[in-house]
Design a protein around this motif. Sequence first.
Motif, PDB file in Angstrom:
ATOM      1  N   ASN A  50       0.759  -1.203  -0.175  1.00  0.00           N
ATOM      2  CA  ASN A  50      -0.103   0.039  -0.091  1.00  0.00           C
ATOM      3  C   ASN A  50       0.821   1.176   0.105  1.00  0.00           C
ATOM      4  OD1 ASN A  50      -2.448  -1.246  -0.014  1.00  0.00           O
ATOM      5  ND2 ASN A  50      -2.418  -1.641   2.071  1.00  0.00           N
ATOM      6  N   ASP A  51       0.342   2.370  -0.621  1.00  0.00           N
ATOM      7  CA  ASP A  51       0.942   3.308  -0.665  1.00  0.00           C
ATOM      8  C   ASP A  51       2.397   3.482  -1.054  1.00  0.00           C
ATOM      9  OD1 ASP A  51       1.015   6.327  -0.797  1.00  0.00           O
ATOM     10  OD2 ASP A  51       1.396   6.532   1.510  1.00  0.00           O
ATOM     11  N   VAL A  52       2.937   3.214  -2.231  1.00  0.00           N
ATOM     12  CA  VAL A  52       4.121   2.789  -2.596  1.00  0.00           C
ATOM     13  C   VAL A  52       4.976   3.703  -3.660  1.00  0.00           C
ATOM     14  CG1 VAL A  52       3.336   0.664  -3.252  1.00  0.00           C
ATOM     15  CG2 VAL A  52       5.901   1.108  -3.642  1.00  0.00           C
ATOM     16  N   LEU A  53       6.173   4.137  -3.608  1.00  0.00           N
ATOM     17  CA  LEU A  53       6.622   4.818  -4.861  1.00  0.00           C
ATOM     18  C   LEU A  53       7.337   3.632  -5.602  1.00  0.00           C
ATOM     19  CD1 LEU A  53       6.905   7.452  -6.095  1.00  0.00           C
ATOM     20  CD2 LEU A  53       9.079   7.923  -4.748  1.00  0.00           C
ATOM     21  N   ALA A  54       6.973   3.463  -6.718  1.00  0.00           N
ATOM     22  CA  ALA A  54       7.588   2.286  -7.677  1.00  0.00           C
ATOM     23  C   ALA A  54       8.158   2.712  -8.946  1.00  0.00           C
ATOM     24  CB  ALA A  54       6.467   1.429  -7.765  1.00  0.00           C
ATOM     25  N   MET A  55       9.333   2.403  -9.195  1.00  0.00           N
ATOM     26  CA  MET A  55       9.940   2.373 -10.706  1.00  0.00           C
ATOM     27  C   MET A  55       9.453   1.240 -11.527  1.00  0.00           C
ATOM     28  SD  MET A  55      11.830   4.060 -12.674  1.00  0.00           S
ATOM     29  CE  MET A  55      12.882   5.203 -11.915  1.00  0.00           C
ATOM     30  N   VAL A  56       8.536   1.406 -12.282  1.00  0.00           N
ATOM     31  CA  VAL A  56       7.917   0.356 -13.227  1.00  0.00           C
ATOM     32  C   VAL A  56       8.595   0.186 -14.394  1.00  0.00           C
ATOM     33  CG1 VAL A  56       5.658  -0.300 -14.225  1.00  0.00           C
ATOM     34  CG2 VAL A  56       5.468   0.948 -11.993  1.00  0.00           C
ATOM     35  N   VAL A  57       9.346  -1.101 -14.655  1.00  0.00           N
ATOM     36  CA  VAL A  57       9.639  -1.505 -15.855  1.00  0.00           C
ATOM     37  C   VAL A  57       8.933  -2.566 -16.543  1.00  0.00           C
ATOM     38  CG1 VAL A  57      12.111  -2.201 -16.623  1.00  0.00           C
ATOM     39  CG2 VAL A  57      12.003  -0.821 -14.650  1.00  0.00           C
ATOM     40  N   GLN A  58       8.424  -2.318 -17.737  1.00  0.00           N
ATOM     41  CA  GLN A  58       7.654  -3.160 -18.602  1.00  0.00           C
ATOM     42  C   GLN A  58       8.614  -4.249 -19.083  1.00  0.00           C
ATOM     43  OE1 GLN A  58       4.392  -3.268 -18.420  1.00  0.00           O
ATOM     44  NE2 GLN A  58       4.138  -1.421 -17.267  1.00  0.00           N
ATOM     45  N   ALA A  59       7.991  -5.437 -19.429  1.00  0.00           N
ATOM     46  CA  ALA A  59       8.690  -6.619 -19.921  1.00  0.00           C
ATOM     47  C   ALA A  59       9.562  -6.113 -21.040  1.00  0.00           C
ATOM     48  CB  ALA A  59       7.875  -7.634 -20.115  1.00  0.00           C
ATOM     49  N   GLY A  60      10.729  -6.347 -21.199  1.00  0.00           N
ATOM     50  CA  GLY A  60      11.608  -6.018 -22.497  1.00  0.00           C
ATOM     51  C   GLY A  60      12.182  -4.823 -22.609  1.00  0.00           C
ATOM     52  N   ASP A  61      11.726  -3.785 -21.569  1.00  0.00           N
ATOM     53  CA  ASP A  61      12.320  -2.554 -21.426  1.00  0.00           C
ATOM     54  C   ASP A  61      13.356  -2.368 -20.685  1.00  0.00           C
ATOM     55  OD1 ASP A  61      10.158  -1.714 -23.339  1.00  0.00           O
ATOM     56  OD2 ASP A  61       9.078  -0.656 -21.394  1.00  0.00           O
ATOM     57  N   THR A  62      14.438  -1.637 -20.817  1.00  0.00           N
ATOM     58  CA  THR A  62      15.567  -1.290 -19.805  1.00  0.00           C
ATOM     59  C   THR A  62      15.172   0.083 -18.956  1.00  0.00           C
ATOM     60  OG1 THR A  62      16.733  -0.229 -21.699  1.00  0.00           O
ATOM     61  CG2 THR A  62      17.084  -2.403 -21.331  1.00  0.00           C
ATOM     62  N   GLN A  63      14.257   0.848 -19.425  1.00  0.00           N
ATOM     63  CA  GLN A  63      13.821   1.981 -18.494  1.00  0.00           C
ATOM     64  C   GLN A  63      12.439   1.968 -17.980  1.00  0.00           C
ATOM     65  OE1 GLN A  63      14.786   5.263 -20.759  1.00  0.00           O
ATOM     66  NE2 GLN A  63      17.056   5.211 -20.911  1.00  0.00           N
ATOM     67  N   GLY A  64      12.363   2.615 -16.900  1.00  0.00           N
ATOM     68  CA  GLY A  64      11.051   2.589 -16.140  1.00  0.00           C
ATOM     69  C   GLY A  64      10.399   4.087 -16.330  1.00  0.00           C
ATOM     70  N   THR A  65       9.219   4.125 -15.480  1.00  0.00           N
ATOM     71  CA  THR A  65       8.560   5.262 -15.204  1.00  0.00           C
ATOM     72  C   THR A  65       8.370   5.240 -13.596  1.00  0.00           C
ATOM     73  OG1 THR A  65       6.519   4.574 -15.489  1.00  0.00           O
ATOM     74  CG2 THR A  65       7.623   5.615 -17.264  1.00  0.00           C
ATOM     75  N   LEU A  66       8.510   6.429 -12.883  1.00  0.00           N
ATOM     76  CA  LEU A  66       8.386   6.527 -11.645  1.00  0.00           C
ATOM     77  C   LEU A  66       6.755   6.741 -11.312  1.00  0.00           C
ATOM     78  CD1 LEU A  66      10.013   6.512  -8.914  1.00  0.00           C
ATOM     79  CD2 LEU A  66      10.173   8.846  -8.916  1.00  0.00           C
ATOM     80  N   GLN A  67       6.141   5.841 -10.405  1.00  0.00           N
ATOM     81  CA  GLN A  67       4.736   6.141 -10.230  1.00  0.00           C
ATOM     82  C   GLN A  67       4.564   5.946  -8.756  1.00  0.00           C
ATOM     83  OE1 GLN A  67       2.634   3.108 -12.509  1.00  0.00           O
ATOM     84  NE2 GLN A  67       3.723   3.847 -14.185  1.00  0.00           N
ATOM     85  N   LYS A  68       3.502   6.833  -8.022  1.00  0.00           N
ATOM     86  CA  LYS A  68       3.136   6.585  -6.946  1.00  0.00           C
ATOM     87  C   LYS A  68       1.966   5.573  -6.911  1.00  0.00           C
ATOM     88  CE  LYS A  68       1.902   8.939  -2.786  1.00  0.00           C
ATOM     89  NZ  LYS A  68       2.699   7.963  -1.608  1.00  0.00           N
ATOM     90  N   ILE A  69       1.829   4.574  -6.525  1.00  0.00           N
ATOM     91  CA  ILE A  69       0.633   3.822  -6.541  1.00  0.00           C
ATOM     92  C   ILE A  69      -0.064   3.314  -5.162  1.00  0.00           C
ATOM     93  CG2 ILE A  69       0.243   1.345  -7.390  1.00  0.00           C
ATOM     94  CD1 ILE A  69       2.432   1.307  -9.023  1.00  0.00           C
ATOM     95  N   ALA A  70      -1.367   3.531  -5.462  1.00  0.00           N
ATOM     96  CA  ALA A  70      -2.022   3.353  -3.813  1.00  0.00           C
ATOM     97  C   ALA A  70      -1.940   1.932  -3.411  1.00  0.00           C
ATOM     98  CB  ALA A  70      -3.199   3.887  -4.117  1.00  0.00           C
TER      99      ALA A  70
END
Length: 144
Positions: A50-70
Amino acid sequence: MPLNFLKKSVAGKAPEPRQERSRVDDRFERHLRVALRDHPVEVRGPVVLNDVLAMVVQAGDTQGTLQKIAQLRLDFELFDRQSQTPVVGIILSSRSYGRDRRRAPAAAAEPDSGRAIISVLHLNPSRLTDVLSIRETLRAYLPD
């Protein structure tokens, strides 16, 4: 309207519950535990953060996006034993595999959002078929 048939019980016993996970998932978990045997991380099963700051990296990608996820549902969580924080979250996904949502996640965990950013990796379990490929994929995301 679909037909629902009850399973017959054997000798008065309740029917066995369905197998909770697929063979691909079981194989991936075995290989994951072997690949991380020498690292200071603990592999935990399905969990909800719950309430996490995540660097989400999709399958096959080398870079991700920073997201705040409830609320974040993970198939596996890699937990750093020294700092007592989750470090990497793994979501198994692919077009043919999908996510195995039959498993009930563990109780929600509350990470200290001021101390860590969790890397969330979407991994295709059918492409990571051995210990070496899993180790190579996770190497950049693990603490030293």
